[in-house]
Design a protein around this motif. Structure first.
Motif, PDB file in Angstrom:
ATOM      1  N   GLN A 162      45.366  47.695  37.470  1.00 40.83           N
ATOM      2  CA  GLN A 162      46.167  47.566  36.334  1.00 40.83           C
ATOM      3  C   GLN A 162      47.228  46.411  36.148  1.00 40.83           C
ATOM      4  O   GLN A 162      47.894  46.520  35.148  1.00 40.83           O
ATOM      5  CB  GLN A 162      46.795  49.023  35.996  1.00 40.83           C
ATOM      6  N   TRP A 163      47.306  45.890  37.454  1.00 44.74           N
ATOM      7  CA  TRP A 163      48.557  44.668  37.699  1.00 44.74           C
ATOM      8  C   TRP A 163      47.937  43.519  36.665  1.00 44.74           C
ATOM      9  O   TRP A 163      47.181  43.219  36.848  1.00 44.74           O
ATOM     10  CB  TRP A 163      48.944  44.681  38.959  1.00 44.74           C
ATOM     11  N   TRP A 164      49.274  42.893  36.162  1.00 42.69           N
ATOM     12  CA  TRP A 164      48.973  41.614  35.727  1.00 42.69           C
ATOM     13  C   TRP A 164      49.088  40.315  36.652  1.00 42.69           C
ATOM     14  O   TRP A 164      48.273  39.648  36.658  1.00 42.69           O
ATOM     15  CB  TRP A 164      50.108  41.403  34.622  1.00 42.69           C
ATOM     16  N   ILE A 165      50.070  40.650  37.504  1.00 42.29           N
ATOM     17  CA  ILE A 165      50.303  39.460  38.510  1.00 42.29           C
ATOM     18  C   ILE A 165      49.250  39.695  39.725  1.00 42.29           C
ATOM     19  O   ILE A 165      48.504  38.749  39.989  1.00 42.29           O
ATOM     20  CB  ILE A 165      51.827  39.551  39.048  1.00 42.29           C
ATOM     21  N   GLY A 166      49.242  40.804  40.166  1.00 38.82           N
ATOM     22  CA  GLY A 166      48.355  41.325  41.303  1.00 38.82           C
ATOM     23  C   GLY A 166      46.796  41.601  40.563  1.00 38.82           C
ATOM     24  O   GLY A 166      46.350  42.729  40.992  1.00 38.82           O
ATOM     25  N   ALA A 167      46.354  40.813  39.491  1.00 37.42           N
ATOM     26  CA  ALA A 167      45.271  41.311  38.883  1.00 37.42           C
ATOM     27  C   ALA A 167      43.840  41.018  39.499  1.00 37.42           C
ATOM     28  O   ALA A 167      43.151  40.041  39.813  1.00 37.42           O
ATOM     29  CB  ALA A 167      45.232  40.567  37.452  1.00 37.42           C
ATOM     30  N   CYS A 168      43.418  42.355  40.056  1.00 41.21           N
ATOM     31  CA  CYS A 168      42.302  42.174  40.991  1.00 41.21           C
ATOM     32  C   CYS A 168      40.946  41.588  40.171  1.00 41.21           C
ATOM     33  O   CYS A 168      40.182  41.082  40.747  1.00 41.21           O
ATOM     34  CB  CYS A 168      42.094  43.298  41.627  1.00 41.21           C
ATOM     35  N   ASN A 169      41.017  41.857  38.793  1.00 40.77           N
ATOM     36  CA  ASN A 169      39.696  41.401  38.197  1.00 40.77           C
ATOM     37  C   ASN A 169      39.810  39.896  38.105  1.00 40.77           C
ATOM     38  O   ASN A 169      38.616  39.546  37.660  1.00 40.77           O
ATOM     39  CB  ASN A 169      39.861  42.139  36.736  1.00 40.77           C
ATOM     40  N   GLU A 170      40.658  39.169  38.410  1.00 41.46           N
ATOM     41  CA  GLU A 170      40.649  37.950  38.500  1.00 41.46           C
ATOM     42  C   GLU A 170      39.603  37.436  39.600  1.00 41.46           C
ATOM     43  O   GLU A 170      39.103  36.289  39.676  1.00 41.46           O
ATOM     44  CB  GLU A 170      41.872  36.944  38.738  1.00 41.46           C
ATOM     45  N   LEU A 171      39.400  38.393  40.611  1.00 40.97           N
ATOM     46  CA  LEU A 171      38.637  38.499  41.710  1.00 40.97           C
ATOM     47  C   LEU A 171      37.318  38.903  41.794  1.00 40.97           C
ATOM     48  O   LEU A 171      36.438  38.545  42.439  1.00 40.97           O
ATOM     49  CB  LEU A 171      39.367  38.898  43.042  1.00 40.97           C
ATOM     50  N   THR A 172      37.075  39.836  40.998  1.00 41.09           N
ATOM     51  CA  THR A 172      35.983  40.710  41.140  1.00 41.09           C
ATOM     52  C   THR A 172      34.844  39.735  40.450  1.00 41.09           C
ATOM     53  O   THR A 172      34.752  38.835  39.807  1.00 41.09           O
ATOM     54  CB  THR A 172      36.035  41.844  40.106  1.00 41.09           C
ATOM     55  N   ILE A 173      33.495  40.347  40.788  1.00 38.63           N
ATOM     56  CA  ILE A 173      32.363  39.357  40.392  1.00 38.63           C
ATOM     57  C   ILE A 173      31.606  40.183  39.296  1.00 38.63           C
ATOM     58  O   ILE A 173      31.587  41.271  39.033  1.00 38.63           O
ATOM     59  CB  ILE A 173      31.295  39.628  41.578  1.00 38.63           C
ATOM     60  N   HIS A 174      31.089  39.373  38.387  1.00 35.00           N
ATOM     61  CA  HIS A 174      30.208  39.849  37.197  1.00 35.00           C
ATOM     62  C   HIS A 174      28.774  40.089  37.595  1.00 35.00           C
ATOM     63  O   HIS A 174      27.844  39.075  37.323  1.00 35.00           O
ATOM     64  CB  HIS A 174      30.428  38.822  36.011  1.00 35.00           C
ATOM     65  N   ALA A 175      28.669  40.997  38.582  1.00 33.33           N
ATOM     66  CA  ALA A 175      27.189  41.303  38.804  1.00 33.33           C
ATOM     67  C   ALA A 175      26.908  42.651  38.499  1.00 33.33           C
ATOM     68  O   ALA A 175      27.767  43.464  38.672  1.00 33.33           O
ATOM     69  CB  ALA A 175      27.005  41.339  40.302  1.00 33.33           C
ATOM     70  N   VAL A 176      25.966  43.137  37.783  1.00 37.59           N
ATOM     71  CA  VAL A 176      25.961  44.478  37.040  1.00 37.59           C
ATOM     72  C   VAL A 176      24.643  44.997  37.570  1.00 37.59           C
ATOM     73  O   VAL A 176      23.637  44.411  37.665  1.00 37.59           O
ATOM     74  CB  VAL A 176      26.081  44.179  35.255  1.00 37.59           C
ATOM     75  N   ASP A 177      24.614  46.579  37.125  1.00 38.96           N
ATOM     76  CA  ASP A 177      23.431  47.167  37.448  1.00 38.96           C
ATOM     77  C   ASP A 177      22.609  46.672  36.269  1.00 38.96           C
ATOM     78  O   ASP A 177      22.855  46.711  35.284  1.00 38.96           O
ATOM     79  CB  ASP A 177      23.980  48.688  37.324  1.00 38.96           C
ATOM     80  N   PRO A 178      21.181  46.662  36.717  1.00 33.90           N
ATOM     81  CA  PRO A 178      19.934  46.160  35.860  1.00 33.90           C
ATOM     82  C   PRO A 178      19.837  47.132  34.655  1.00 33.90           C
ATOM     83  O   PRO A 178      19.574  46.695  33.692  1.00 33.90           O
ATOM     84  CB  PRO A 178      18.951  46.132  36.833  1.00 33.90           C
ATOM     85  N   ILE A 179      20.136  48.304  34.877  1.00 30.66           N
ATOM     86  CA  ILE A 179      20.131  49.453  33.624  1.00 30.66           C
ATOM     87  C   ILE A 179      21.425  49.564  32.914  1.00 30.66           C
ATOM     88  O   ILE A 179      21.429  49.392  31.728  1.00 30.66           O
ATOM     89  CB  ILE A 179      19.281  50.548  34.249  1.00 30.66           C
ATOM     90  N   ALA A 180      22.204  49.943  33.724  1.00 26.51           N
ATOM     91  CA  ALA A 180      23.526  50.329  32.750  1.00 26.51           C
ATOM     92  C   ALA A 180      24.565  49.322  32.740  1.00 26.51           C
ATOM     93  O   ALA A 180      25.318  49.442  31.902  1.00 26.51           O
ATOM     94  CB  ALA A 180      24.458  51.528  34.107  1.00 26.51           C
ATOM     95  N   LYS A 181      24.286  48.245  33.195  1.00 23.30           N
ATOM     96  CA  LYS A 181      24.928  46.915  33.110  1.00 23.30           C
ATOM     97  C   LYS A 181      26.574  47.199  33.425  1.00 23.30           C
ATOM     98  O   LYS A 181      27.411  46.777  32.719  1.00 23.30           O
ATOM     99  CB  LYS A 181      25.187  46.502  31.504  1.00 23.30           C
ATOM    100  N   THR A 182      26.604  48.116  34.240  1.00 26.65           N
ATOM    101  CA  THR A 182      28.007  48.401  34.952  1.00 26.65           C
ATOM    102  C   THR A 182      28.454  47.412  36.047  1.00 26.65           C
ATOM    103  O   THR A 182      27.467  47.505  36.902  1.00 26.65           O
ATOM    104  CB  THR A 182      28.204  49.833  35.449  1.00 26.65           C
ATOM    105  N   PRO A 183      29.576  46.847  36.226  1.00 25.80           N
ATOM    106  CA  PRO A 183      29.560  45.849  36.880  1.00 25.80           C
ATOM    107  C   PRO A 183      30.162  46.424  38.648  1.00 25.80           C
ATOM    108  O   PRO A 183      30.368  47.422  38.684  1.00 25.80           O
ATOM    109  CB  PRO A 183      31.115  45.099  36.619  1.00 25.80           C
ATOM    110  N   GLU A 184      29.828  45.421  39.390  1.00 24.55           N
ATOM    111  CA  GLU A 184      30.164  45.807  40.955  1.00 24.55           C
ATOM    112  C   GLU A 184      31.439  45.659  41.302  1.00 24.55           C
ATOM    113  O   GLU A 184      31.824  44.629  42.012  1.00 24.55           O
ATOM    114  CB  GLU A 184      29.107  45.095  41.757  1.00 24.55           C
ATOM    115  N   TYR A 185      32.369  46.480  40.605  1.00 28.01           N
ATOM    116  CA  TYR A 185      33.821  46.210  40.952  1.00 28.01           C
ATOM    117  C   TYR A 185      34.037  46.629  42.515  1.00 28.01           C
ATOM    118  O   TYR A 185      35.103  46.392  43.046  1.00 28.01           O
ATOM    119  CB  TYR A 185      34.724  47.214  40.049  1.00 28.01           C
TER     120      TYR A 185
END
Lengths: 180, 723
Positions: B654-677
């Protein structure tokens, strides 16, 4: 017997709800919007180590090291608990060093005086800062009422007697098992 | 002092509470004896209400519709008439030019309620003419829904929250209950006190691991191998319920063939667990007269989430732990109404009540009820497809309601590019958010506490919440805004209240038909399916071991383990796993504006790291550090702790400065399309000049806060032309 709040580490989930409830119960009615990191000084503290999460606070000892250490008789036994008479506190920190639980702290608060409708600053006032069992709060200690996992209990003579009874019963059963 | 009954807006537990109101202002919250919370609340429940009062601690509440006529212009406050006309015209043009599938909308899994979500998907399908509607279940329990629908026929928790404390064994898999659902944590503690065995599978020593009888700290990214090994032990040690498997399941032979390879010894090499512990876990699970599996994001936020969900349901099928009280499978929903947004069909595949958009009879039923000739028959886009679709020009417009993807989606640089590529973006929210900064049009809605409706708790229970205070400013209820827009686009839509909407959807959804407002009065909770007016609903699913699949049997499913996508290298040697913490919720627009919660935890947030890794990197506890991946670099504060496993670091999202989603990868489950956070390769570096770093955090934080706040004040300061 002095009453005290006790924490059960096998129920604590380290959520700090108790800390906020404590700070609010001592905020003179300022409410949540009065809370800020600089002034957040709960009298109960959640401690997390590799294997333990639990809350630590004053034990309201029967022969309290803080009471004995205070040079100005600012800490007294009252209402089956250990209480601080803040106006007598010097801020010398003897009590802080004497407490084996780290449950006592000395904090400073802005001191003011009302004069002719004006608020005059008198610098700062020291306060020996610890659990006061929320004396004066009808519902009892705020931390106990909010703990979502019921890890906190107010121990008075009756609760203590009940705990002792259960412990003795368990000891007897265990002894019987060993004998058998 | 007034008291107004509500349901907590922060997690799927569905705790009932009273909002205390004085002088038109919410001043407190007190627990009620609701079905799921029984008089308890947690940190957020007690102290997470003051965001309603527009504290402006993090971001301001929105008070007026705001428009910018070009992307380089500032926002200006406009009237509702102008805002709605503008939106209708733009959406109409884009639909005419590029077709209905060039537009996408979102429901909101948060404070708005089920009725709004129903109206949003109705607008999307009947007015825009597309199934491009989704919600943030996509990035959380999407795999649970997809997986369980295949193996058992129903995507929700099989049993109710109160039953958890009566089960004799809780298998907690990838689920940090203490931080996610504190009031459910109490149920687990009570179960243990009643003699239940607790097994926890999690790489970290989470609170529940501390209390567990057996803790399996598996390697990050080895879930499928462990679940297969569990099945292997159940079968090869003869621990499974042969009669149950023979009578109520199918696919056993195929299943056995795959899991045969996953002996505990074989899985030990992948999971890093002693083979004997894997055996012991299943001996405990199979021996229990009743057993419940609970899981969270540690199971679903993977490129192989759906498979693991199916695998977990297989363990329950093998041991006959379904179809009766105090057992079952529990994907415990994170956001307060993420179950509800799925229930209401803000999904690209389903109408409300889990009725498939690909079924012609279902489509005909909805078309008739909604007074349109036909409804789209192609399934729509998923939320995680958006950046790619926008960049390739397939998606031209988006209408985002009550979500903040510019904070919560993976690989935020990619998300920003997607928004920039779109022609028209509407954001409907209660706060100015990072996502709203990308909008062309911002529509201000009423908040939880300012409107009424129905939420779905994680255990399928529908509960009503009421309004506590009047909204301030020129704002409208979400469902009113959508109705105005539908009308402006040539589809007259009008509702007087949420009950009218509820009654419309009840009629269209057989499994919700019996859930009336009257039944939900006060502390009433009605779990679906509830098909009849005289039914109390269903506390547990699959009664009589009848599964909602063709043939009525449960499907045993296994597949090979696949390793995570991102690669650890010398440059990026550590695993980053994103998690949550108890005091903050989702994108933090609500909790970040609550004084108590912000007092306990503020920017830049923590990256937790094992003492051995910290020592090797020369990092001390509480120091600021750089964390970088192949996609970005952020500053965070080190929390050096033995509870974090060596080789992995953890950040909350939830952080703006320490925004971990700047780092996460857009790789998703082939069926649900949920990302590999849960798995991104990162590097953590010490910062020599800590004074500089502390200043940098403060400056960047002030800049971001100022940017959002100024966007609102500048727009509203100019005297609006209509005033």
């Amino acid at each position: 017997m002095n009453r005290f709040v006790t924490a059960n580490p096998s129920k604590c989930i380290g959520c700090r709800t108790c800390e906020v409830a404590c700070a609010l119960a001592h905020s003179d009615g300022a409410g949540v919007e009065g809370l800020a990191p600089e002034t957040f000084k709960p009298r109960i503290r959640m401690v997390k180590t590799a294997n333990v999460s639990t809350a630590v606070m004053c034990h309201h000892c029967e022969d309290a090291p803080c009471v004995n250490a205070c040079p100005n008789n600012a800490i007294v036994y009252r209402q089956h608990s250990v209480q601080v008479e803040q106006e007598r506190c010097l801020g010398c920190k003897n009590c802080v060093l004497a407490c084996p639980f780290g449950a006592m702290d000395v904090v400073t608060v802005p001191a003011v005086r009302q004069f002719a409708g004006m608020t005059l600053s008198l610098g700062v006032k020291a306060q020996a800062h610890k659990c006061d069992l929320c004396v004066g709060r009808d519902a009892g200690p705020a931390c106990v009422s909010v703990c979502p996992t019921s890890a906190l209990t107010l121990m008075d003579r009756d609760a203590m007697d009940e705990t002792l009874r259960r412990r003795r019963e368990r000891a007897a059963l265990e002894a019987a098992e060993v004998a058998a | 002092m007034e008291k107004h009954m509500a349901v907590c807006p922060y997690c799927g537990t569905g705790c009932k509470l009273n909002l205390l109101v004085e002088g038109g202002k919410v001043v407190g919250a007190e627990p009620l004896n609701g079905v799921t919370n029984e008089g308890e609340l947690c940190l957020k429940g007690y102290f997470g209400y003051d965001f309603i009062n527009d504290t402006k601690i993090l971001t301001p509440r929105l008070r007026n519709p705001m428009l910018r006529r070009s992307r380089d212009a500032a926002f200006e406050a406009v009237s509702w008439d102008e805002a709605i006309d503008y939106a209708a015209k733009k959406l109409g043009e884009i639909k005419a030019k590029y077709g209905p599938d060039s537009i996408m909308t979102t429901g909101s899994s948060r404070g708005t309620g089920n009725e709004t979500n129903y109206v949003m998907q109705k607008f999307t399908r009947a007015v825009l003419g597309t199934n491009n509607v989704d919600n943030c279940a996509r990035v959380c329990h999407g795999p649970s829904v997809a997986g369980l629908q295949v193996t058992l026929g129903n995507g929700a928790m099989s049993n109710s929250i109160p039953e958890i404390e009566h089960t004799k064994c809780v298998l907690v898999f990838g689920y940090n209950v203490a931080d996610s659902h504190p009031v459910i944590a109490k149920r687990i503690i009570k179960a243990k006190e009643r003699g239940a065995k607790i097994i926890v599978c999690d790489p970290r020593k989470i609170e529940t691991a501390r209390l567990a009888d057996l803790w399996l700290p598996l390697n990050n990214g080895s879930n499928m191998a462990l679940v297969n090994a569990f099945a292997n032990v159940l079968i090869n040690e003869g621990l499974y319920n042969k009669e149950y498997v023979a009578n109520y399941t199918e696919g056993f032979d195929e299943y056995k063939k795959i899991v045969d390879k996953y002996t505990p010894e074989y899985a030990a090499a992948i999971t890093g667990l002693p083979a004997e512990d894997i055996r012991e876990a299943m001996r405990i699970y199979a021996a229990a007269p009743s057993a419940t599996i609970l899981w969270g994001m540690g199971v679903t936020q993977w490129g192989q989430g759906v498979d693991v969900v199916k695998g977990l349901s297989g363990l329950a099928l093998l041991t006959g732990n379904l179809g009766r009280p105090n057992v079952g499978v529990g994907p415990v929903r994170g956001q307060n109404n993420v179950q509800g947004s799925c229930d209401m069909g803000v999904l690209p595949t389903e109408f409300p009540g889990y009725q498939k958009v690909t079924d012609p009879e279902i489509r005909a039923k909805f078309a008739k009820a909604w007074g349109v000739e036909s409804l789209p028959d192609q399934i729509g886009y998923r939320l995680t497809d958006v950046p790619h679709l926008a960049e390739t020009g397939k998606l031209k417009a988006m209408y985002i309601m009550g979500e903040d993807p510019a904070q919560t989606e993976p690989d935020l640089a990619l998300v920003r590019k997607g928004f920039e590529a779109m022609e028209f973006v509407i954001v409907q929210d209660i706060f100015m958010t990072k996502t709203a900064m990308f909008a062309d049009l911002i529509l201000p809605a009423t908040s939880w506490g300012e409107h009424e409706g129905v939420f779905s708790a994680a255990d399928r229970s529908f509960q009503r919440f009421t309004k506590a205070v009047d909204a301030k400013g020129d704002v409208k209820h979400d469902w009113e805004i959508i109705s105005l827009l539908a009308t402006a686009m040539g589809y007259p839509m009008h509702y007087n209240n949420t009950k009218e909407i509820w009654d419309e959807l009840r009629e269209l959804c057989p499994i919700f038909y019996g859930v009336t407002y009257e039944k939900m009065e006060g502390l009433g909770a009605v779990p679906w399916p509830c098909r009849d007016l005289d039914s109390p609903g269903s506390k547990y699913l699959y009664e009589g071991n009848v599964f909602q699949r063709p043939g009525g049997k449960g499907l045993l499913f296994a597949t090979e383990w696949r390793p995570p996508k991102d690669q650890l290298t010398e440059e990026f040697p550590l695993i980053l796993c994103t998690v949550r913490e108890v005091g903050h919720y989702s994108c933090r627009s609500m909790t970040g504006n609550c004084a108590a919660l912000q007092t306990l935890a503020d920017e830049p947030g923590y990256v937790t790291i094992n003492p051995k890794d910290a020592k090797a990197l020369g990092i001390r506890d509480q120091e600021l550090v750089w964390v970088s991946s192949r996609r970005g670099k952020v500053i965070s504060r080190a929390s050096v702790t033995d509870r974090t496993n060596k080789g992995a670091v953890y950040m909350t999202y939830q952080w703006w400065i320490g925004a971990c989603n700047e780092l996460t990868i857009h790789a998703v489950d082939p069926i649900a399309k949920t990302p590999e956070y849960k798995y991104a390769a990162v590097r953590v570096e010490a910062i020599a000049d800590q004074v500089w770093a502390e200043n940098y955090v403060q400056q960047e934080y002030a800049k971001l806060k100022g940017g959002l706040s100024n966007a609102v004040t500048r727009a509203t300061k100019k005297a609006p032309a209509y005033a």
